[in-house]
Structures are given as C-alpha cells and as structure tokens.
Design a protein around this motif. Structure first.
Motif: not given
Length: 256
Positions: A153-156, A176-194
C-alpha cells in the motif's frame, strides 16, 4: 445484530445447508465485518471454507479469483469462499519468506485479495476444525504479513500520488476525485501495519483504526482531518488539494 444471535444463525445455516459440502478435514471460518463487530443489520455473512478438494465443492458464483457459494437462508445472505488449502499454504509461505523492499512492491506476487484473505484468517472465528485452523494460523508470521501490507500500500500510494500530479497538469479532475479516497485508504492500512495490525478491509476502516490504535500511540485526529477531505471535480480548489497532498504525504513518509 448481536454477535451471539448471528452465531446461532450461522450454526443453523451450517447444519441445514452447508454440511453437505463439508468433510471432516475441512475448515470453516467466520470472517468479515460481522465477525469483527463492525457490521450493521444489512451486512452479509462471510464464511471461508478451506479444503483440500475445492473443485469437488458446489458453487453458485465465481468472482474472478475464487468459487463462492452465495445463497439466502432465513432472510440472511451467506457468501462462502471456497479456498484451496494447498494454494493458501503456498501464499503463507511467500509471506513468511518476504524480503521488505518498498521499491519492488509488484514483486510480492500476492494480490490485494491474497493479503485480504490472510488477514481474514488471522481475525476469523473458527466454526469447524479448530485444531487444523490453529495450525494454519500459527504458521502465519504477523510481522511479515504487516510488512507485505505496508509495502503493497505504500507502493500503491506513491504511484497514485504521481498519477494525481499528472492529472493536475492535464486538468483531469474526475480522475483525481476517484484516486483521493484510495490514497486515504492506503495511508490507513500502512498506519495499521506500522502498529502491527494486519487488516485490509476498506469499509469502516477509520472505525477500525480508532478501535485498535490508542491516542497515546498516535494522534488519530490528524487522520480524521484527512479522511474528511473532499475534492469536487466540478469546482476544483487546487490550493486545498495541494495542501491535502502535502499533509498526507508527510504522514506517509513517517511510516516509510
């Protein structure tokens, strides 16, 4: 719905419907939001049927990667993924031998669906064959799984961040509007894995983050602020967009 009530419904479903598909060596797991207390009255019941003979099982649907028994029983929908036990063990083996390299996340050879499956198994409630389930679960390295999720998810995130920069210059605001939520999801998943939590499900993800990570470990308010951001493609505010991108990138870099 109360978890105890759902469990009683599932047990009745297994007895009346699913038992004809189960052998003594098969494993049945209850997974997903209903199993983890994040569901509502309209949530489906998600089960995994792990078997050494997946091609001998009946199925009603195919989602592109797995066969599924999808049916309604007593006004509740049950979705049962039929999992090839041998393939599952091979995926676990790949995770346990994984070498962390953020630049080569495509080399994982494990899809987001694969990672989601392993996370589901870790958090599952076992309904049949607890001994074999425990053996499989204990064989999964949580630290390596979290490393795989973090890399994927960091890569994504960084790939899609680069895409957004290109879409800004091309004025492709709906992209851009489509990708923004995906960025947030990636951040949250990396946060949890951290913080050593393996979790992929995107629905109600912020709720799960708040439940599993205490304020003493991390300031969740920073994430809530980003989570509430909305980009309107019909009225694009590029100043706010760039501010959002700067803040979310700074946070992601801290976990890199």
């Amino acid at each position: 719905m109360a978890k105890k009530f759902i469990m009683e419904c599932i047990e009745d479903y297994i007895i009346q419907k699913l038992n004809k598909d189960i052998t003594i060596d098969d494993i049945v797991l209850w997974v997903g939001f209903t199993a983890n207390g994040l569901s509502n009255a309209y949530s489906d019941i998600d089960l995994l049927l792990i078997t050494a003979n997946p091609y001998k099982k009946r199925y009603t649907a195919y989602d592109g990667e797995v066969n599924i028994i999808s049916e309604i029983y007593n006004e509740m929908r049950y979705d049962v993924e039929i999992i090839d036990k041998m393939q599952l063990l091979q995926k676990i083996g790949k995770i346990n031998t994984y070498q962390n390299n953020t630049n080569n996340f495509h080399d994982l050879f494990l899809s987001e669906h694969d990672l989601d499956l392993i996370c589901n198994i870790i958090h599952a409630t076992c309904l049949k064959n607890a001994t074999e389930y425990k053996r499989i679960k204990n064989n999964i390295s949580n630290s390596f799984l979290c490393a795989c999720i973090k890399t994927r998810y960091q890569g994504r995130f960084y790939n899609e961040l680069e895409d957004i920069r290109g879409f800004i210059s091309q004025k492709k605001y709906y992209n851009i509007a489509y990708i923004i939520p995906r960025l947030i999801v990636s951040l949250l998943l990396v946060l949890l894995s951290h913080f050593d939590f393996a979790w992929i499900k995107e629905k109600w993800l912020l709720n799960y983050v708040e439940r599993e990570i205490s304020q003493s470990q991390f300031n969740i308010n920073k994430v809530k602020e980003l989570y509430s951001y909305h980009f309107d493609p019909n009225n694009p505010d590029l100043k706010k967009l760039n501010h959002f991108l700067s803040k979310i990138t700074d946070l992601m870099n801290k976990f890199a």
